[in-house]
Design a protein around this motif. Structure first.
Motif, PDB file in Angstrom:
ATOM      1  N   ILE A 566       1.286  -2.042   8.343  1.00 46.52           N
ATOM      2  CA  ILE A 566       2.134  -1.071   7.651  1.00 46.52           C
ATOM      3  C   ILE A 566       1.585  -0.898   6.229  1.00 46.52           C
ATOM      4  CG2 ILE A 566       4.463  -0.489   6.886  1.00 46.52           C
ATOM      5  CD1 ILE A 566       4.176  -0.684   9.943  1.00 46.52           C
ATOM      6  N   ALA A 567       1.015   0.273   5.955  1.00 44.81           N
ATOM      7  CA  ALA A 567       0.428   0.538   4.636  1.00 44.81           C
ATOM      8  C   ALA A 567       1.419   1.320   3.789  1.00 44.81           C
ATOM      9  CB  ALA A 567      -0.875   1.321   4.780  1.00 44.81           C
ATOM     10  N   LEU A 568       1.614   0.882   2.548  1.00 48.55           N
ATOM     11  CA  LEU A 568       2.525   1.566   1.627  1.00 48.55           C
ATOM     12  C   LEU A 568       1.747   2.561   0.783  1.00 48.55           C
ATOM     13  CD1 LEU A 568       4.830  -1.362   0.452  1.00 48.55           C
ATOM     14  CD2 LEU A 568       5.058   0.160   2.432  1.00 48.55           C
ATOM     15  N   MET A 569       2.330   3.751   0.611  1.00 49.62           N
ATOM     16  CA  MET A 569       1.685   4.837  -0.120  1.00 49.62           C
ATOM     17  C   MET A 569       2.582   5.231  -1.303  1.00 49.62           C
ATOM     18  SD  MET A 569      -0.708   5.060   2.218  1.00 49.62           S
ATOM     19  CE  MET A 569      -1.609   6.535   1.769  1.00 49.62           C
ATOM     20  N   ASP A 570       2.100   4.960  -2.512  1.00 50.76           N
ATOM     21  CA  ASP A 570       2.859   5.298  -3.719  1.00 50.76           C
ATOM     22  C   ASP A 570       2.509   6.695  -4.203  1.00 50.76           C
ATOM     23  OD1 ASP A 570       4.145   2.795  -3.886  1.00 50.76           O
ATOM     24  OD2 ASP A 570       2.332   1.910  -4.782  1.00 50.76           O
ATOM     25  N   SER A 571       3.515   7.435  -4.662  1.00 49.67           N
ATOM     26  CA  SER A 571       3.305   8.765  -5.221  1.00 49.67           C
ATOM     27  C   SER A 571       4.390   9.017  -6.262  1.00 49.67           C
ATOM     28  CB  SER A 571       3.370   9.830  -4.120  1.00 49.67           C
ATOM     29  OG  SER A 571       4.714  10.028  -3.703  1.00 49.67           O
ATOM     30  N   PRO A 572       4.254  10.079  -7.064  1.00 48.54           N
ATOM     31  CA  PRO A 572       5.302  10.391  -8.047  1.00 48.54           C
ATOM     32  C   PRO A 572       6.682  10.579  -7.415  1.00 48.54           C
ATOM     33  CG  PRO A 572       3.323  11.653  -8.508  1.00 48.54           C
ATOM     34  CD  PRO A 572       3.103  10.981  -7.194  1.00 48.54           C
ATOM     35  N   ASP A 573       6.697  10.948  -6.107  1.00 49.26           N
ATOM     36  CA  ASP A 573       7.969  11.176  -5.420  1.00 49.26           C
ATOM     37  C   ASP A 573       8.547   9.902  -4.811  1.00 49.26           C
ATOM     38  OD1 ASP A 573       7.789  13.905  -6.001  1.00 49.26           O
ATOM     39  OD2 ASP A 573       6.537  14.252  -4.223  1.00 49.26           O
ATOM     40  N   GLY A 574       7.844   8.797  -4.932  1.00 51.73           N
ATOM     41  CA  GLY A 574       8.333   7.548  -4.371  1.00 51.73           C
ATOM     42  C   GLY A 574       7.308   6.908  -3.449  1.00 51.73           C
ATOM     43  N   THR A 575       7.741   5.928  -2.671  1.00 48.20           N
ATOM     44  CA  THR A 575       6.852   5.176  -1.783  1.00 48.20           C
ATOM     45  C   THR A 575       7.192   5.492  -0.331  1.00 48.20           C
ATOM     46  OG1 THR A 575       6.670   3.387  -3.398  1.00 48.20           O
ATOM     47  CG2 THR A 575       6.041   2.885  -1.126  1.00 48.20           C
ATOM     48  N   THR A 576       6.167   5.791   0.429  1.00 45.92           N
ATOM     49  CA  THR A 576       6.316   6.003   1.869  1.00 45.92           C
ATOM     50  C   THR A 576       5.399   5.016   2.589  1.00 45.92           C
ATOM     51  OG1 THR A 576       4.604   7.718   1.844  1.00 45.92           O
ATOM     52  CG2 THR A 576       6.894   8.448   1.616  1.00 45.92           C
ATOM     53  N   TRP A 577       5.436   5.039   3.913  1.00 46.35           N
ATOM     54  CA  TRP A 577       4.548   4.142   4.666  1.00 46.35           C
ATOM     55  C   TRP A 577       3.859   4.898   5.789  1.00 46.35           C
ATOM     56  CZ3 TRP A 577       4.858   2.936   9.888  1.00 46.35           C
ATOM     57  CH2 TRP A 577       6.028   3.343  10.563  1.00 46.35           C
ATOM     58  N   ARG A 578       2.762   4.363   6.212  1.00 49.40           N
ATOM     59  CA  ARG A 578       2.020   4.916   7.344  1.00 49.40           C
ATOM     60  C   ARG A 578       1.368   3.768   8.113  1.00 49.40           C
ATOM     61  NH1 ARG A 578      -3.777   7.185   7.052  1.00 49.40           N
ATOM     62  NH2 ARG A 578      -3.753   5.809   8.875  1.00 49.40           N
ATOM     63  N   PRO A 579       1.070   3.984   9.396  1.00 48.63           N
ATOM     64  CA  PRO A 579       0.377   2.943  10.166  1.00 48.63           C
ATOM     65  C   PRO A 579      -1.030   2.720   9.626  1.00 48.63           C
ATOM     66  CG  PRO A 579       1.328   4.625  11.611  1.00 48.63           C
ATOM     67  CD  PRO A 579       1.403   5.166  10.226  1.00 48.63           C
ATOM     68  N   ALA A 580      -1.530   1.511   9.775  1.00 50.05           N
ATOM     69  CA  ALA A 580      -2.887   1.173   9.351  1.00 50.05           C
ATOM     70  C   ALA A 580      -3.383   0.017  10.203  1.00 50.05           C
ATOM     71  CB  ALA A 580      -2.901   0.792   7.874  1.00 50.05           C
ATOM     72  N   VAL A 581      -4.688  -0.220  10.174  1.00 53.03           N
ATOM     73  CA  VAL A 581      -5.229  -1.373  10.883  1.00 53.03           C
ATOM     74  C   VAL A 581      -4.690  -2.632  10.200  1.00 53.03           C
ATOM     75  CG1 VAL A 581      -7.315  -2.602  11.586  1.00 53.03           C
ATOM     76  CG2 VAL A 581      -7.326  -0.093  11.456  1.00 53.03           C
ATOM     77  N   PRO A 582      -4.018  -3.525  10.926  1.00 52.73           N
ATOM     78  CA  PRO A 582      -3.453  -4.721  10.303  1.00 52.73           C
ATOM     79  C   PRO A 582      -4.506  -5.515   9.543  1.00 52.73           C
ATOM     80  CG  PRO A 582      -2.646  -4.499  12.538  1.00 52.73           C
ATOM     81  CD  PRO A 582      -3.719  -3.463  12.370  1.00 52.73           C
ATOM     82  N   LEU A 583      -4.149  -5.930   8.346  1.00 51.66           N
ATOM     83  CA  LEU A 583      -5.077  -6.690   7.513  1.00 51.66           C
ATOM     84  C   LEU A 583      -5.520  -7.966   8.217  1.00 51.66           C
ATOM     85  CD1 LEU A 583      -6.396  -6.663   4.711  1.00 51.66           C
ATOM     86  CD2 LEU A 583      -4.417  -7.926   3.855  1.00 51.66           C
ATOM     87  N   ALA A 584      -4.602  -8.577   8.948  1.00 51.94           N
ATOM     88  CA  ALA A 584      -4.944  -9.806   9.667  1.00 51.94           C
ATOM     89  C   ALA A 584      -6.044  -9.544  10.695  1.00 51.94           C
ATOM     90  CB  ALA A 584      -3.697 -10.358  10.358  1.00 51.94           C
ATOM     91  N   LEU A 585      -5.963  -8.419  11.394  1.00 50.84           N
ATOM     92  CA  LEU A 585      -6.994  -8.083  12.378  1.00 50.84           C
ATOM     93  C   LEU A 585      -8.323  -7.768  11.712  1.00 50.84           C
ATOM     94  CD1 LEU A 585      -5.489  -5.854  15.230  1.00 50.84           C
ATOM     95  CD2 LEU A 585      -6.581  -8.079  15.436  1.00 50.84           C
ATOM     96  N   GLN A 586      -8.269  -7.050  10.585  1.00 52.19           N
ATOM     97  CA  GLN A 586      -9.498  -6.740   9.847  1.00 52.19           C
ATOM     98  C   GLN A 586     -10.205  -8.020   9.430  1.00 52.19           C
ATOM     99  OE1 GLN A 586      -9.264  -3.656   6.763  1.00 52.19           O
ATOM    100  NE2 GLN A 586      -7.224  -3.142   7.519  1.00 52.19           N
ATOM    101  N   GLU A 587      -9.443  -8.959   8.899  1.00 52.15           N
ATOM    102  CA  GLU A 587     -10.038 -10.219   8.442  1.00 52.15           C
ATOM    103  C   GLU A 587     -10.598 -11.017   9.612  1.00 52.15           C
ATOM    104  OE1 GLU A 587      -6.723 -11.925   6.444  1.00 52.15           O
ATOM    105  OE2 GLU A 587      -7.060 -10.813   4.566  1.00 52.15           O
ATOM    106  N   GLN A 588      -9.862 -11.005  10.734  1.00 58.50           N
ATOM    107  CA  GLN A 588     -10.331 -11.707  11.931  1.00 58.50           C
ATOM    108  C   GLN A 588     -11.619 -11.083  12.450  1.00 58.50           C
ATOM    109  OE1 GLN A 588      -7.418 -11.846  15.088  1.00 58.50           O
ATOM    110  NE2 GLN A 588      -8.941 -12.357  16.636  1.00 58.50           N
ATOM    111  N   HIS A 589     -11.666  -9.734  12.452  1.00 62.79           N
ATOM    112  CA  HIS A 589     -12.852  -9.024  12.935  1.00 62.79           C
ATOM    113  C   HIS A 589     -14.062  -9.330  12.049  1.00 62.79           C
ATOM    114  CE1 HIS A 589     -15.184  -5.900  14.898  1.00 62.79           C
ATOM    115  NE2 HIS A 589     -15.443  -5.358  13.719  1.00 62.79           N
ATOM    116  N   CYS A 590     -13.846  -9.335  10.742  1.00 63.25           N
ATOM    117  CA  CYS A 590     -14.944  -9.613   9.805  1.00 63.25           C
ATOM    118  C   CYS A 590     -15.479 -11.028   9.985  1.00 63.25           C
ATOM    119  CB  CYS A 590     -14.482  -9.417   8.370  1.00 63.25           C
ATOM    120  SG  CYS A 590     -14.183  -7.696   7.937  1.00 63.25           S
TER     121      CYS A 590
END
Length: 593
Positions: A566-590
């Motif tokens: 879950i990636a958080l996206m900050d903007s002048p209108d506030g914070t929203t979220w969008r799906p993303a590759v889980p950081l845990a999986l990225q680290e495991q893959h690396c």
């Protein structure tokens, strides 16, 4: 001999068209929706192949005009496909001008299909779509094997009638294909409906001296077919009895395979000149392909595991039944692997399509499968599917943002031109699309090339320089349509979007009204084992921490959500979220690479 059912009737007329819009830009046309006439089968009899003129070249040139420049691109260079028979890429030439007959071996319907099956049918769906895009009338035949040892064994386990069990799994398979946006084939024949054609072909093979009977069984005599092994490259002395063919001392050669199996107690059977029984596995496809396409047609496809023995045996059978039997192109896709081992039900190392799409959007699975060239093995992993899902979300979010801008303008008032740099961008992308697809369906190159026009759209929407560009809205409209049509050809646009675009080509797309972004979010939440309310609570908690300048806590919340995708996206209108590759999986893959 009697006349065989001809390849197929003229079904509909198509042509390669580039539809003009209120914005003058190059546009790849998506396949037109169409219906097929009903097909009937008759007894399979040999028909000598006739020489037909090659189809005229579909290469053309079209220009996209801007204020002060003209750019031209080739629409469709010759299509090259890798032919397993020749072990090389060959220029595609259909036997009948403007028409293509294609047969793809379908599933043996005794269980839910796995993603190895998905790869086969997504691959040939793209070939089907691209041939139609090039203007061909395609008769696509994909069978169901609903009479087989595995079906009988599974039915006995469940105490169910084999034909009934198979019919149920045929329906489940078709449902999976709808999820994956695979177009319905022209015909979907089932073995149980084609016993007369199968029996008739076996008679021909026996009459021609290529088969023998033993106690109600019929075997193909491989020693009578000197070309046996030409597809797989195997020498006859190296061949073993084929898969699904038990070693039988009654055979003249251990490699001989069953055309007809005598009935065993408790098994379904059909009458034949050799007694009650059922067909062998290989004869089914030979008979059904001949029934709908004739003995001589263009493309026969399937997974690489079918090269031997299934397709090798098909060639032997069909040629034994009709000396003029000829299939121009044998096309095979590579395996889906897990830890470099082929995924299959027999090995028990498979994931069903249903299991995968329970956690990932079906179009993310389709994108994952097309992200590797169809002949190369593709290794299944969570990180690969996460990456495909993330990429899909980015594509749809970009198009959605573009449409939000376009919706604020009246399409009819847009100027009939676009800037030279946008023309160049579109030409470059379409050149790559045509060249890559015509080079044996090199879909990964298309996806790589997609990055530039998507970035341009985002620059025009979000950057200060982009917002000031002349004819900005016209550029957005042209780029959006170009990308949308290419994705549609690849089967990667939501069905509602595609339907609206085909019915009303000049209308604004309706991604704004389609729930695919929300569906991708819901799948991400399921994988993260969170609800949206929980995510929103975390966002609120983080916002309060930032207000209090508790930046360590704020960063911890962001990282906690990023770890589960879950990636958080900050903007002048506030914070929203969008799906993303889980950081845990990225680290495991690396760490593993």
């Amino acid at each position: 001999m009697a006349t065989l059912l001809k390849c197929y009737k003229p079904l509909f007329s198509t042509h390669l068209s580039f539809l003009s819009n209120s914005v003058r830009t190059i546009r790849l046309s998506a396949p037109r929706p169409h219906t097929f006439s009903k097909f009937t089968t008759r007894s399979v009899r040999c028909l000598a192949s006739s020489s037909s003129p090659s189809p005229p070249s579909v290469a053309e040139t079209i220009g996209a005009k801007s204020d002060d420049s003209t750019a031209e691109i080739p629409l469709s260079p010759e299509l090259w496909v890798f032919n397993t028979m020749g072990r090389k890429k060959e220029v595609f030439r259909s036997k009948v001008e403007g028409k293509v007959g294609m047969y793809v071996c379908g599933v043996t319907a005794y269980d839910l299909s796995h993603i190895g099956h998905a790869r086969v049918y997504v691959t040939f769906d793209v070939l089907y779509r691209y041939l139609r895009h090039l203007g061909y009338q395609v008769c696509y035949v994909r069978n169901f094997t609903d009479v087989d040892d595995k079906i009988i064994a599974r039915a006995n386990e469940l105490g169910e009638d084999p034909i009934s069990l198979s019919r149920r799994y045929c329906e489940e398979f078709n449902e999976d294909m709808v999820y994956l946006h695979c177009l319905q084939p022209s015909v979907e024949p089932r073995v149980s409906d084609h016993m007369p054609q199968i029996v008739d072909m076996i008679k021909q093979i026996i009459d021609n001296g290529n088969a023998y009977t033993v106690d109600g069984d019929v075997y193909f005599n491989v020693d009578t077919f000197p070309e046996y092994g030409k597809l797989s490259g195997r020498k006859l002395e190296d061949n073993r009895a084929g898969e699904r063919i038990a070693i039988d001392s009654r055979k003249k050669n251990p490699a001989d395979f069953a055309l007809w199996k005598s009935a065993k107690k408790g098994e379904p059977f059909w009458d034949s000149p050799w007694g009650p029984g059922r067909p062998g596995w290989h004869i089914e496809c030979s008979a059904m392909s001949a029934a709908y396409l004739g003995y001589s047609f263009d493309i026969h496809g399937g997974g690489m595991d079918l090269v031997f023995p299934h397709h090798e045996n098909e060639i032997a059978q069909s040629c034994a039944a009709c000396r003029q039997s000829n299939i121009s192109y044998w096309v095979h896709n590579g395996f889906v692997t897990i830890d470099s081992e082929k995924m299959s039900k027999s090995l028990g190392n498979f994931f069903t399509i249903r299991q995968v799409i329970d956690l990932y959007h079906p179009l993310a699975l389709r994108l994952f499968l097309l992200g590797t060239h169809y002949r190369s093995p593709v290794n299944y992993s969570d990180v690969q599917l996460e990456s495909a899902s993330d990429r899909l979300f980015y594509i749809y979010q970009t198009l959605r943002d573009c449409e939000d801008v376009l919706s604020q303008h009246d399409v009819t008032t847009l100027k009939d031109s676009i800037p030279p740099n946008t023309v160049d961008e579109i030409n470059k992308f379409q050149n790559v699309f045509v060249a890559s697809m015509s080079d044996d369906l090199h879909t990964p190159v298309v996806f790589a090339a997609l990055s530039d026009p998507l970035k341009t759209i985002n620059d025009l929407i979000h950057t200060r320089k982009g917002k000031k560009q002349a004819l900005r809205v016209e550029s957005l409209a042209a780029l959006e349509k170009t990308i949308g049509n290419v994705l549609d050809i690849l089967g990667l646009m939501p069905a509602s979007y595609s339907k609206v675009q085909k019915l009303v080509p000049n209308c604004l797309p309706l991604l704004r009204d389609i729930k695919i972004l929300q569906e991708l979010r819901e799948k991400a939440l399921k994988r993260a084992k969170l609800t949206e309310d929980q995510v929103l609570y975390k966002i609120e908690e983080r916002t309060e921490a930032r207000i209090k300048k508790e930046y360590e806590k704020s960063d911890a919340i962001r990282k906690e959500l990023a770890a589960v995708g879950i990636a958080l996206m900050d903007s002048p209108d506030g914070t929203t979220w969008r799906p993303a590759v889980p950081l845990a999986l990225q680290e495991q893959h690396c760490s593993t690479t």
